[in-house]
Design an enzyme around this catalytic site. Structure first.
Site, PDB file in Angstrom:
ATOM      1  N   CYS A  29      -4.489   3.183  -9.808  1.00  0.00           N
ATOM      2  CA  CYS A  29      -3.997   4.414 -10.434  1.00  0.00           C
ATOM      3  C   CYS A  29      -2.546   4.239 -10.858  1.00  0.00           C
ATOM      4  O   CYS A  29      -1.762   3.597 -10.163  1.00  0.00           O
ATOM      5  CB  CYS A  29      -4.103   5.586  -9.460  1.00  0.00           C
ATOM      6  SG  CYS A  29      -5.787   6.112  -9.159  1.00  0.00           S
ATOM      7  N   ILE A  86       5.490  -4.250  -4.552  1.00  0.00           N
ATOM      8  CA  ILE A  86       4.880  -4.846  -3.358  1.00  0.00           C
ATOM      9  C   ILE A  86       5.934  -5.596  -2.528  1.00  0.00           C
ATOM     10  O   ILE A  86       5.609  -6.472  -1.744  1.00  0.00           O
ATOM     11  CB  ILE A  86       3.682  -5.772  -3.695  1.00  0.00           C
ATOM     12  CG1 ILE A  86       4.114  -6.930  -4.609  1.00  0.00           C
ATOM     13  CG2 ILE A  86       2.527  -5.009  -4.296  1.00  0.00           C
ATOM     14  CD1 ILE A  86       3.096  -8.076  -4.616  1.00  0.00           C
ATOM     15  N   ARG A 136       4.780   0.620  -8.838  1.00  0.00           N
ATOM     16  CA  ARG A 136       4.130   0.444  -7.530  1.00  0.00           C
ATOM     17  C   ARG A 136       4.481  -0.950  -7.001  1.00  0.00           C
ATOM     18  O   ARG A 136       3.723  -1.894  -7.132  1.00  0.00           O
ATOM     19  CB  ARG A 136       2.608   0.653  -7.661  1.00  0.00           C
ATOM     20  CG  ARG A 136       2.272   2.074  -8.055  1.00  0.00           C
ATOM     21  CD  ARG A 136       0.791   2.367  -8.044  1.00  0.00           C
ATOM     22  NE  ARG A 136       0.230   2.441  -6.713  1.00  0.00           N
ATOM     23  CZ  ARG A 136      -1.005   2.865  -6.457  1.00  0.00           C
ATOM     24  NH1 ARG A 136      -1.780   3.246  -7.436  1.00  0.00           N
ATOM     25  NH2 ARG A 136      -1.451   2.907  -5.231  1.00  0.00           N
ATOM     26  N   ARG A 168      -6.299  -1.820  -7.239  1.00  0.00           N
ATOM     27  CA  ARG A 168      -5.043  -1.934  -6.499  1.00  0.00           C
ATOM     28  C   ARG A 168      -5.274  -2.585  -5.132  1.00  0.00           C
ATOM     29  O   ARG A 168      -4.533  -3.456  -4.710  1.00  0.00           O
ATOM     30  CB  ARG A 168      -4.439  -0.541  -6.314  1.00  0.00           C
ATOM     31  CG  ARG A 168      -3.204  -0.575  -5.489  1.00  0.00           C
ATOM     32  CD  ARG A 168      -2.068   0.193  -6.076  1.00  0.00           C
ATOM     33  NE  ARG A 168      -0.835  -0.135  -5.384  1.00  0.00           N
ATOM     34  CZ  ARG A 168       0.131  -0.863  -5.896  1.00  0.00           C
ATOM     35  NH1 ARG A 168       0.019  -1.351  -7.093  1.00  0.00           N
ATOM     36  NH2 ARG A 168       1.224  -1.101  -5.207  1.00  0.00           N
TER      37      ARG A 168
HETATM   38  N1  EPU Z   1       6.346   1.086  -1.751  1.00  0.00           N
HETATM   39  C1  EPU Z   1       7.432   0.264  -1.914  1.00  0.00           C
HETATM   40  N2  EPU Z   1       7.271  -1.078  -1.686  1.00  0.00           N
HETATM   41  C2  EPU Z   1       6.084  -1.598  -1.295  1.00  0.00           C
HETATM   42  C3  EPU Z   1       4.980  -0.747  -1.116  1.00  0.00           C
HETATM   43  C4  EPU Z   1       5.147   0.598  -1.360  1.00  0.00           C
HETATM   44  O1  EPU Z   1       8.520   0.706  -2.264  1.00  0.00           O
HETATM   45  O2  EPU Z   1       6.019  -2.821  -1.105  1.00  0.00           O
HETATM   46  C5  EPU Z   1       6.525   2.530  -1.970  1.00  0.00           C
HETATM   47  C6  EPU Z   1       5.631   3.040  -3.104  1.00  0.00           C
HETATM   48  O3  EPU Z   1       6.233   2.867  -4.366  1.00  0.00           O
HETATM   49  C7  EPU Z   1       5.457   4.496  -2.724  1.00  0.00           C
HETATM   50  C8  EPU Z   1       5.470   4.462  -1.187  1.00  0.00           C
HETATM   51  O4  EPU Z   1       6.060   3.222  -0.829  1.00  0.00           O
HETATM   52  O5  EPU Z   1       6.557   5.235  -3.175  1.00  0.00           O
HETATM   53  C9  EPU Z   1       4.110   4.552  -0.516  1.00  0.00           C
HETATM   54  O6  EPU Z   1       3.246   3.549  -1.021  1.00  0.00           O
HETATM   55  P1  EPU Z   1       2.019   2.975  -0.157  1.00  0.00           P
HETATM   56  O7  EPU Z   1       2.208   1.527  -0.006  1.00  0.00           O
HETATM   57  O8  EPU Z   1       1.871   3.809   1.063  1.00  0.00           O
HETATM   58  O9  EPU Z   1       0.810   3.240  -1.130  1.00  0.00           O
HETATM   59  P2  EPU Z   1      -0.431   2.293  -1.389  1.00  0.00           P
HETATM   60  O10 EPU Z   1      -0.767   1.538  -0.168  1.00  0.00           O
HETATM   61  O11 EPU Z   1      -0.236   1.555  -2.655  1.00  0.00           O
HETATM   62  C10 EPU Z   1      -2.201   3.982  -0.535  1.00  0.00           C
HETATM   63  C11 EPU Z   1      -3.441   4.599  -1.072  1.00  0.00           C
HETATM   64  C12 EPU Z   1      -3.091   5.644  -2.117  1.00  0.00           C
HETATM   65  C13 EPU Z   1      -2.144   6.672  -1.515  1.00  0.00           C
HETATM   66  C14 EPU Z   1      -0.948   5.999  -0.850  1.00  0.00           C
HETATM   67  C15 EPU Z   1      -0.066   6.962  -0.075  1.00  0.00           C
HETATM   68  C16 EPU Z   1      -4.982   2.768  -0.908  1.00  0.00           C
HETATM   69  C17 EPU Z   1      -5.728   1.722  -1.624  1.00  0.00           C
HETATM   70  N3  EPU Z   1      -4.255   3.558  -1.677  1.00  0.00           N
HETATM   71  O12 EPU Z   1      -1.546   3.371  -1.641  1.00  0.00           O
HETATM   72  O13 EPU Z   1      -4.311   6.267  -2.418  1.00  0.00           O
HETATM   73  O14 EPU Z   1      -1.678   7.545  -2.512  1.00  0.00           O
HETATM   74  O15 EPU Z   1      -1.398   4.983   0.069  1.00  0.00           O
HETATM   75  O16 EPU Z   1      -0.788   7.586   0.918  1.00  0.00           O
HETATM   76  O17 EPU Z   1      -5.073   2.900   0.306  1.00  0.00           O
HETATM   77  C18 EPU Z   1      -5.895   7.385  -3.701  1.00  0.00           C
HETATM   78  O18 EPU Z   1      -6.728   7.160  -2.814  1.00  0.00           O
HETATM   79  O19 EPU Z   1      -6.072   8.203  -4.626  1.00  0.00           O
HETATM   80  C19 EPU Z   1      -4.637   6.662  -3.663  1.00  0.00           C
HETATM   81  C20 EPU Z   1      -3.880   6.478  -4.717  1.00  0.00           C
END
Ligand code: EPU
Length: 428
Positions: A117, A124, A122, A93
């Site tokens: 995961c 962007i 998910r 990811r």
């Molecule tokens: N979201 C949107 N649009 C976007 C991006 C995110 O709607 O463009 C939504 C997602 O669907 C979700 C929320 O915003 O509902 C939060 O998503 P976020 O972008 O914060 O998650 P991420 O960056 O994809 C990171 C961690 C995850 C962790 C989340 C939340 C990394 C690589 N991954 O994911 O970590 O769950 O932040 O804290 O940094 C893990 O380490 O096990 C893991 C999954």
């Protein structure tokens, strides 16, 4: 493929040292692409997500040297391509951080749509909103994201949801853009602050990280530096919960206790003793666990990445607890596995109701994702009998030496090689 075989029932005792933060490392390593010098990164966790991101950088031409088991020296100057290998990037990811970093350096990036995961959708869209606000255009074609611009120019961006990924990516793209970028409703996680500190150590001008407004004054050049990654909040929390689940007494060292406050508070609410030291926490349980309600939220709320682990604890607490998943649509896939061990959990959408029982019973279970896998290890360690945990490749994405660390605390855990079932036999 390997699995873990765990005999439950041992109280975990002793000390464990926490490694560098996964989610900081996998943002900081691609950020080196923006540098015009060699970066020495210390406290890098030895996990497969880090191996994956370093391999992608090497494939693009970066020269990476392992100075010792937790220090990497990265020279990204030889990188000539703004295209990340589809084969290498598609499973990970965080490979989407290459978008912001390559865009910041080459004004062009081509990277596969992210994997990682599976917690449901998910998107962007907020990453793309950030890039667009800086003047970039994008196309989504054949599973690839292609982002390009003549000149990135700073701008004001309001994130519609609090997102770690889009905050990181916008920071990476903005740091060498012309002028000032302001990210409002930014994520505040410790790894956002760590990334900002790293960028500033390379000569960037990033202010306000850790609050919900981050201001970035673009600079033309970033130089090499030496930087040490913060300890992993979620790895620490996992060992804290494991100590509590087994009725143990564990000192979790090399941590920043402030980052653990939401986890410590919930453990204390459940009747677990948590003592804070400068860079350690001691977690001790001497009495039965009390029920407690959990709602996962962006930092400084209770982290979603600790939700499966704490569910194990609640499943052996007295009374009924409610878990509200506030970040992901589908983060209860592990519940089915936990039920195989006798846990009484019902799920309705983003809410789980956990009826505490006296003890879990050993069973063969699977790691359905990284944190779910950590939860299965904890469940197996406090269950009666011998359990096996399969699909441990998920766990190895984010936990360094997990088997050795748990064994040093007294856990009866061993790795067993599982022969692949021949396809004919599987079809029967
Ligand atoms: N979201 C949107 N649009 C976007 C991006 C995110 O709607 O463009 C939504 C997602 O669907 C979700 C929320 O915003 O509902 C939060 O998503 P976020 O972008 O914060 O998650 P991420 O960056 O994809 C990171 C961690 C995850 C962790 C989340 C939340 C990394 C690589 N991954 O994911 O970590 O769950 O932040 O804290 O940094 C893990 O380490 O096990 C893991 C999954």
């Amino acid at each position: 493929m390997d699995k873990f075989v765990i005999t439950g029932g041992t109280r975990l005792t002793g000390e464990v040292s926490i490694s560098g933060a996964k989610n900081a490392a996998i943002a900081i390593i691609p950020a080196v692409i923006l540098s015009e010098g060699v970066c020495r990164i210390e406290n890098v966790p030895n996990i497969t997500d880090v191996t994956a991101i370093t391999r992608i950088l090497q494939d693009m031409g970066a020269v990476i040297r392992s100075v010792n088991k937790s220090t990497l020296e990265i020279d990204s100057r030889p990188i000539r391509s703004y295209v990340a290998s589809y084969e290498l990037a598609r499973h990970m990811r965080a490979s989407y951080y290459l978008l912001g970093a390559l865009l910041g350096r080459f004004s062009h990036a081509v990277v596969t749509m992210p994997g990682g995961c599976d917690f449901g959708v998910r998107p962007i869209d907020q990453h793309l909103k950030g890039f667009s606000a800086l003047g970039a255009s994008y196309k989504l074609e054949n599973g690839m994201v292609d982002v390009y611009s003549d000149q990135l120019v700073g701008s004001n961006i309001y994130m519609d949801v609090v997102t770690v990924g889009a905050t990181v990516n916008t920071m990476l793209a903005a740091v060498r853009a012309k002028g000032t970028t302001v990210i409002e409703n930014a994520a505040k996680e410790p790894h956002i602050v760590d990334l900002a500190n790293f960028l500033n150590t390379m000569g960037a001008d990033v202010r306000g990280a850790g609050t919900d407004v981050i201001k970035i004054n673009g600079v033309e050049h970033l130089h090499g530096c030496t930087y040490s990654i913060i300890p992993d909040q979620i790895e620490a929390g996992t060992y804290m919960v494991a100590a509590a689940a087994t009725g143990g007494d564990v000192t979790v060292g090399n941590v920043i206790p402030k980052h653990l406050e939401s986890i410590s508070a919930k453990l204390e609410e459940m009747g677990v003793e948590v003592e804070e030291y400068d860079d350690a926490v001691r977690v001790r349980r001497t009495k039965p666990l009390n029920k407690c309600n959990i709602k996962t939220m962006p930092h400084p709320g209770f982290p979603t990445d600790m939700q499966p682990q704490i569910a194990v604890l609640l499943s052996i607490a007295r009374g009924t607890s409610i878990i509200n998943e506030g970040i992901w649509d589908n983060r209860f896939r592990y519940v089915e596995e936990l039920r195989r061990m006798g846990a009484q959990i019902s799920v309705d959408g983003k809410v789980a109701v956990v009826e505490g029982i006296d003890h879990l019973t050993a069973a063969p279970v699977k790691a359905t994702d990284l944190r779910a896998g950590a939860a299965m290890l904890i469940a197996a360690m406090c269950a009666h009998g011998v359990s096996s945990v399969e699909d441990i490749q998920h766990i190895e994405r984010g936990y360094e030496n997990v088997e050795e660390k748990f064994r040093a605390l007294g856990a009866d855990i061993r790795r067993v090689h599982v022969e692949e079932t021949p396809s004919v036999a599987r079809a029967v």
